[in-house]
Every structure is written in structure tokens, then in C-alpha cells.
Design an enzyme around this catalytic site. Structure first.
Site, short mmCIF file in Angstrom:
data_model
loop_
_atom_site.label_atom_id
_atom_site.label_comp_id
_atom_site.label_asym_id
_atom_site.label_seq_id
_atom_site.Cartn_x
_atom_site.Cartn_y
_atom_site.Cartn_z
N LYS A 282 -10.20 2.59 -1.91
CA LYS A 282 -10.35 2.03 -0.57
C LYS A 282 -11.66 2.50 0.07
O LYS A 282 -11.93 3.70 0.15
CB LYS A 282 -9.15 2.45 0.29
N GLU B 181 0.82 -1.21 0.00
CA GLU B 181 0.00 0.00 0.00
C GLU B 181 0.86 1.26 0.00
O GLU B 181 1.84 1.36 0.75
CB GLU B 181 -0.91 -0.01 1.23
N CYS C 131 -5.81 -2.77 2.53
CA CYS C 131 -5.46 -2.69 3.95
C CYS C 131 -6.66 -2.79 4.90
O CYS C 131 -7.12 -3.88 5.18
CB CYS C 131 -4.64 -1.44 4.21
#
Length: 294
Positions: free
Chosen positions: A116, A43, A153
Site C-alpha cells: 500500500k 483489507e 483502500c
């Protein structure tokens, strides 16, 4: 068998963005030399993890998509004939930024992107200050090597995200990651957290009958504010088969590459024996759309 060779690049990052990208290029090349058809990066890999403080000036790190990074990494993807999963700080408009994964096809073009969806806010992880929550949903990205369920993540902790990707036909779950321990937590607590982080993702693999590939960063990064000693990233990038079995795992402080082979056809075999998707009681899952059930 429908075997796919996947390269994983785990590394430390410094304040020198060009040096970081140089290391990434070297790692991608090494993966390709070892036969990787798909390479996954960690990431926000171009820089240090800048969300340790709230500083609007750091928004200058953001870039458009398409933009400089997709052009540079796209040229490498085209040269090597590999699919690459990038993780970039996306500048969508003035004051609107996303934490975005981009999948580059082996011809260098953009196969798709994922913004995300779950944005954390914790000491040294002030992501809500920088990132607008994603608005592209949980949609797998079709590529020449398969249908990739790319998440990022903090999304790792949410079984709903993995399940929707699976229901939409993802053949593999992929998580670029930057997670570690804040030094205010004792070492034993960090170990418990690190184990839980891997365990929950192996659970997504089992529950959905899919391989999982998670690539985390490693090393220590200081807190510029001085309010904490900073973050020691957990490393431990890993890959599983569709029953949650570990296929490979990096060490906590290890830098380098791994190439792992997964059989995408094995999902069919596993789901026949463990037909979790068949037996779902979708007629009684309405409460999942509520914040809490009082």
C-alpha cells in the site's frame, strides 16, 4: 469474449482470527462452486481492523510473506484452482511493516504482491503508526486470469494510482478495503462520504476504461481506547464494468459472497469510443509532480 468470473467475499471480523479465516475459507469455496476463477478478499481480513489505536504490541499480528497465511490460502487456491487476492499485515523486518496485498496463483504460488502506497492517518485509522509506505510502485501482477492492477483502500482516492496501473497494462483494478464511518460524524455525513467513496472509484473505471472490483468489510468494531464509539464499516462492496456501470453491489450490513462476470475484451471497445488515453496531453502534465502549483 474474454469473460472472467470474479468472487467477492464481504464479512464481519471478530477477535477470533481462526474463526475469521474459517469464514473466509467457506466464502472462497462458495465462490469457486459458483464458477469464480478469481476471488478477492477485504483489507486485513484475518483480524479486526487493529489500526483504531496506536499499540506497538499489535505488531505481533504481522507475518512474513511468504508465511503462514500465504501457505494456508495457497493450499486452498491450489485445491480449488482459483486465483486469490489476499490482504496481509506484512512483517518485512524488525520494526518495518507493510499493508500488503498478495496475489496467489491457482497453483498456490505467489504471483506477486503490492505494498500500500498511500497511508492514512485519521481518528480510528492510525495507519502511519503501523505501516511503512509501499516501495514496489504501481505494477500490475500477471496471472493466469489476466493482468491485475491491485491497490489497497486509501489508494482508492488517488486517480494517479489507477492511471499508472492502466498505463502499465492492468486489465482490471482491484481494491481490498476496510473503510467506514467514525461515529463522531453524523449519519448524513457518513452517507455523503460513502457515496463519494464509490463515486471516485467508478470515475477511475470510466477514466481508464477498466473494470473495478472493490471488496470492503462490514459490521461495527469498537474503539479499544474508548475515545470514540468505533467504526461502522460501510460494506457496499461492488464491481463495475469499464464504463463505470455497476455490475453488483453488496448491502451495507450484508455478509456473504457475490460472483460477477466481466468481459475483459470490452475495454478495447470502450477505449475506441472514449479514447482518453490517446488524447492525454502528456507534454503539459509536469505540474502533477508538484505538491502544489503556486
Amino acid at each position: 469474449m474474454n469473460n472472467l468470473k470474479i468472487g467477492m467475499v464481504q464479512q464481519r471480523c471478530s477477535e477470533d482470527i481462526e474463526a475469521n479465516i474459517g469464514k473466509l475459507f467457506k466464502g472462497i469455496r462458495e465462490c469457486a462452486e459458483k464458477g469464480a476463477q478469481l476471488v478477492v478478499l477485504q483489507e486485513l481480513h484475518n483480524s479486526t481492523y487493529f489500526c483504531k489505536t496506536e499499540d506497538a504490541a499489535l505488531c505481533d499480528l504481522a507475518e512474513p510473506i511468504p508465511g503462514p497465511s500465504t501457505e494456508r490460502f495457497g493450499a486452498l487456491a491450489r485445491e480449488l484452482g482459483v486465483v486469490i487476492v489476499l490482504s496481509l499485515f506484512e512483517r518485512r523486518a524488525p520494526g518495518v511493516y507493510h499493508n500488503t496485498a498478495v496475489v496467489l496463483e491457482k497453483d498456490g504460488g505467489i504471483a506477486g504482491k503490492y505494498r500500500k502506497m498511500h497511508i492514512p492517518d485519521d481518528p480510528c485509522y492510525y495507519e502511519k503508526f503501523y505501516f511503512t509506505p509501499g516501495d514496489l510502485g504501481f505494477e500490475p501482477i500477471q496471472t493466469s486470469v489476466g493482468r491485475l492492477g491491485v491497490l489497497v483502500c486509501w489508494d482508492q482516492w488517488y486517480p494517479e494510482a489507477a492511471r499508472i496501473m492502466a498505463l502499465r497494462g492492468a486489465e482490471i483494478l482491484i481494491y481490498p478495503t476496510a473503510i467506514g464511518g467514525v461515529y463522531t460524524d453524523p449519519e448524513w455525513e457518513q452517507k455523503v462520504q460513502s457515496d463519494a467513496w464509490q463515486l471516485v472509484q467508478r470515475g477511475h473505471s470510466v477514466a481508464n476504461g477498466l473494470p473495478v472490483v472493490t471488496v470492503n468489510r462490514t459490521g461495527q468494531e469498537d474503539d479499544p481506547s474508548g475515545n470514540t464509539p468505533g467504526i461502522r464499516f460501510w460494506g457496499r462492496s461492488f464491481a463495475t464494468g469499464p464504463q463505470g456501470e455497476l455490475l453488483t453491489e453488496f448491502g451495507r450490513d450484508e455478509e456473504g459472497v457475490r460472483v460477477v462476470e466481466v468481459d475483459l475484451d470490452r475495454t478495447e471497445y470502450v477505449r475506441r469510443g472514449w479514447p482518453f488515453l490517446r488524447d492525454r496531453r502528456i507534454d503539459f502534465y509536469g505540474d502533477i509532480l508538484k505538491r502544489l502549483v503556486d
